[in-house]
Motif scaffolding. Structure first.
Motif, short mmCIF file in Angstrom:
data_model
loop_
_atom_site.label_atom_id
_atom_site.label_comp_id
_atom_site.label_asym_id
_atom_site.label_seq_id
_atom_site.Cartn_x
_atom_site.Cartn_y
_atom_site.Cartn_z
N THR A 25 0.80 -1.21 0.00
CA THR A 25 0.00 0.00 0.00
C THR A 25 0.83 1.26 0.00
OG1 THR A 25 -0.11 -0.05 2.42
CG2 THR A 25 -1.90 -1.12 1.21
N ALA A 26 2.14 1.16 0.21
CA ALA A 26 3.00 2.34 0.27
C ALA A 26 4.24 2.11 -0.57
CB ALA A 26 3.39 2.65 1.72
N HIS A 27 4.87 3.19 -1.01
CA HIS A 27 6.11 3.08 -1.75
C HIS A 27 7.19 2.49 -0.85
CE1 HIS A 27 4.98 5.50 -5.33
NE2 HIS A 27 4.06 5.91 -4.50
N GLU A 28 7.85 1.44 -1.33
CA GLU A 28 8.91 0.85 -0.53
C GLU A 28 9.90 0.17 -1.45
OE1 GLU A 28 9.68 -2.51 2.92
OE2 GLU A 28 7.65 -1.88 2.45
N HIS A 29 11.16 0.52 -1.31
CA HIS A 29 12.25 -0.15 -2.02
C HIS A 29 13.23 -0.65 -0.98
CE1 HIS A 29 10.97 1.18 -6.04
NE2 HIS A 29 10.64 2.32 -5.45
N GLU A 30 13.23 -1.96 -0.74
CA GLU A 30 14.14 -2.52 0.25
C GLU A 30 15.58 -2.34 -0.22
OE1 GLU A 30 13.66 -6.47 2.61
OE2 GLU A 30 14.82 -6.91 0.81
N ASN A 31 16.45 -1.85 0.69
CA ASN A 31 17.83 -1.52 0.30
C ASN A 31 17.82 -0.65 -0.96
OD1 ASN A 31 18.85 -3.15 2.41
ND2 ASN A 31 18.63 -4.97 1.12
N ALA A 32 17.11 0.45 -0.87
CA ALA A 32 16.83 1.28 -2.03
C ALA A 32 18.10 1.72 -2.73
CB ALA A 32 16.03 2.51 -1.61
N GLY A 402 24.58 -7.45 -8.36
CA GLY A 402 23.36 -8.20 -8.11
C GLY A 402 22.24 -7.72 -9.00
N PHE A 403 21.01 -7.99 -8.55
CA PHE A 403 19.83 -7.67 -9.34
C PHE A 403 18.78 -7.03 -8.43
CE2 PHE A 403 21.95 -11.31 -11.18
CZ PHE A 403 22.05 -10.96 -12.52
N ARG A 404 17.93 -6.22 -9.03
CA ARG A 404 16.82 -5.64 -8.29
C ARG A 404 15.53 -6.00 -9.02
NH1 ARG A 404 15.95 -2.23 -4.28
NH2 ARG A 404 18.18 -1.91 -4.01
N VAL A 405 14.63 -6.68 -8.29
CA VAL A 405 13.32 -7.04 -8.83
C VAL A 405 12.34 -5.93 -8.47
CG1 VAL A 405 11.39 -8.65 -8.63
CG2 VAL A 405 13.75 -9.52 -8.76
N SER A 418 10.54 -2.61 -4.79
CA SER A 418 11.66 -3.38 -5.32
C SER A 418 12.36 -4.13 -4.19
CB SER A 418 12.66 -2.48 -6.05
OG SER A 418 13.35 -1.64 -5.15
N ARG A 419 13.08 -5.18 -4.59
CA ARG A 419 13.91 -5.97 -3.68
C ARG A 419 15.23 -6.28 -4.37
NH1 ARG A 419 10.74 -4.17 -1.09
NH2 ARG A 419 9.17 -5.06 0.30
N PHE A 420 16.32 -6.23 -3.59
CA PHE A 420 17.65 -6.52 -4.13
C PHE A 420 18.04 -7.94 -3.79
CE2 PHE A 420 22.26 -6.82 -3.62
CZ PHE A 420 22.68 -6.36 -4.85
N ILE A 421 18.79 -8.58 -4.69
CA ILE A 421 19.29 -9.93 -4.48
C ILE A 421 20.67 -10.03 -5.12
CG2 ILE A 421 18.27 -10.89 -6.59
CD1 ILE A 421 17.58 -13.41 -4.96
N GLY A 422 21.51 -10.92 -4.61
CA GLY A 422 22.90 -11.01 -5.02
C GLY A 422 23.13 -11.48 -6.44
N LYS A 423 24.38 -11.41 -6.88
CA LYS A 423 24.72 -11.62 -8.28
C LYS A 423 24.57 -13.06 -8.75
CE LYS A 423 29.71 -12.08 -7.48
NZ LYS A 423 31.04 -11.47 -7.81
N ASP A 424 24.55 -14.04 -7.83
CA ASP A 424 24.40 -15.43 -8.24
C ASP A 424 22.94 -15.83 -8.41
OD1 ASP A 424 27.16 -16.02 -8.25
OD2 ASP A 424 27.13 -16.20 -6.06
N ALA A 425 22.02 -14.96 -8.02
CA ALA A 425 20.60 -15.29 -8.10
C ALA A 425 20.13 -15.28 -9.55
CB ALA A 425 19.78 -14.31 -7.29
#
Length: 471
Positions: A25-32, A402-405, A418-425
């Motif tokens: 319901t709110a703007h949120e970017h984990e580890n923006a 890494g990557f950001r979904v 968004s969510r961040f994940i490491g380079k091997d994902a």
């Protein structure tokens, strides 16, 4: 917020993560994404004074009509393009990166070119050091015109249309060639725009011959006017035009899109979203209007030949046009001054839009290889899984952190979560995020925080035609 990690044993460890998603319901970017300081430095390096000098020099050639004199050293398009080539070569001597300057041309005829005429582009290629075939381009138009598109003898200063875009492209090369980037940047002066977008077609053909993977072109056409014919004076906004679906979309791809979405998620649209985000982060007092059209209503520009070749491309330009200064003979009627003269250009505004190009070029050239073969799963499930691959070898991935979904509501114009994940994902599962209610994508993140544009799943969002995927 918790997550669990699962390991797969194909070609090493590929990680898949399941996130317990927040209440959407709110703007949120984990580890923006954090701001990259060197982009602020690049913005500060862009000079309104240098842009003004270059615009005045281009205006001094009298006319730059595609059919004008090519022999004179002081008048006509021939003199203008030779000066641009010489200026790029002068800049090349000051660079830390390698900057190769050359011309490409073709002899063409058409409705606005009745006799065979050589159309010449000037390009400067700043070769990438990790992934040189991955290319991002910036272009401005060399040519100008007055009321009669076939009038190649009268004065046609073309100060805003489009000496401003050409000067901005030259200035971008001055600023960015101080830095070596993983990917390649091409700075292009294109001719023949007013006569039928010939320069863009010539460069698109050249890119195919070179085997470039064109990740986008930033077409700058009129970036210096702040006083609209509608009476509005505005130096705080800019427009970015982008096509909604790919020009080369196949019947099968259209069917894919009908059932999965993507009408507003072409690579060009996600390039525009990146430009919008970068403006908010790095350009003070500049807001981007994303216009969901290929170009202005019923009109065209030099990004179109690249779209027609299957590559992403956008038009960056002023928000309020003044039609009294576009395509007009120099004259005064009923107290109204007509003509595209130097007094109609706001050089600081041109600096802002040039700086917007600079950080976009730096971001894309500085990012890792874009995700490819992006796929989405989750029908009739309480969660959504997005999967992707990467192309290239270890050297090309040297700057991959890494990557950001990303995901957003289907009615949102910009990515909201968004969510961040490491380079091997190579995949991520978003728990309690129902696939039906959102659009999704993934971006590659560099070690220094620069990000690629978001890549939408399937053939609709693939930035390179060879990376198209269906589910």
């Amino acid at each position: 917020m918790g997550f669990k990690t699962t390991t797969f044993g194909l070609m090493g460890a590929l990680f898949a993560t399941t996130y317990l998603a927040p209440n959407a319901t709110a703007h949120e970017h984990e580890n923006a994404p954090t701001e990259v300081k060197r982009l602020h430095t690049m913005v500060a390096d862009v000079s309104a004074d240098r842009i003004e000098q270059d615009i005045r020099k281009l205006v001094s050639f009298g006319t730059r009509h595609t059919l004008s004199d090519t022999k004179s050293d002081t008048r006509g398009i021939g003199a203008a393009r030779r000066w641009i080539e010489a200026e790029f070569k002068r800049i090349a001597k000051t660079c830390n990166a390698d900057l190769e300057v050359y011309t490409i041309s073709d002899t063409v005829t058409g409705p606005r070119i009745p006799n065979p005429t050589e159309v010449v582009n000037v390009i400067a290629v700043q070769k990438g050091i990790l992934d040189p075939d991955r290319v991002i381009m910036m272009s401005g138009d060399i040519d100008s015109r007055v009321s009669d598109v076939m009038n190649y003898t009268d004065d046609s200063p073309g100060a805003n249309d489009n000496a401003s875009g050409m000067a901005g492209t030259i200035e971008a090369a001055r600023v960015l060639c101080k830095t070596k980037f993983p990917g390649t940047i091409v700075y292009a002066g294109l001719s023949g725009e007013e006569q039928g977008l010939y320069g863009g077609r010539i460069l698109a053909d050249h890119a195919k011959e070179k085997g470039w993977r064109v990740m986008g072109i930033l077409n700058n056409d009129m970036i210096g006017n702040i006083a609209g014919v509608n009476g509005v004076i505005d130096n705080t906004t800019a427009r970015v035009f982008s096509e909604g679906t790919k020009a080369l979309e196949t019947e099968q791809e259209a069917r894919w899109r009908r059932f999965r979405g993507g009408e507003v998620d072409s690579p060009s649209r996600n390039l525009a979203r990146l430009i919008d985000r970068l403006a908010d982060q790095y350009i003070p007092n500049l807001d981007v209007m994303m216009i969901y059209r290929l170009d202005r209503f019923g009109r065209g520009g030099h990004h179109r030949p690249f779209n027609e070749a299957g590559w992403p491309g956008v038009r960056i330009m002023e928000t309020n046009e003044n039609y009294n200064r576009q395509h007009q003979d120099l004259r005064t009627e009923n107290g109204i001054k007509f003509g595209d003269t130097i007094d109609g250009v706001d050089f600081d505004y041109a600096r802002k839009l040039t700086a917007l190009n600079v950080i976009t070029l730096a971001d894309i050239a500085g990012s890792p290889p874009f995700p490819v073969n992006v796929q989405l799963q989750g029908a009739v499930q309480p969660s959504t899984t997005i999967k992707w691959q990467v192309r290239g070898d270890q050297k090309e991935h040297a700057n991959l952190r890494g990557f950001r979904v990303y995901w957003r509501l289907t009615t949102d114009s910009q990515w909201r979560w968004s969510r961040f994940i490491g380079k091997d994902a190579r995949e991520m599962t978003l728990d309690n995020i129902v696939i039906d209610n959102y659009f999704f994508g993934v971006a590659a993140v560099a070690n220094d925080g620069l990000e690629s544009p978001v890549v939408f799943p399937g053939p609709i969002g693939a930035f390179d035609a060879s990376d198209n995927a269906s589910e």
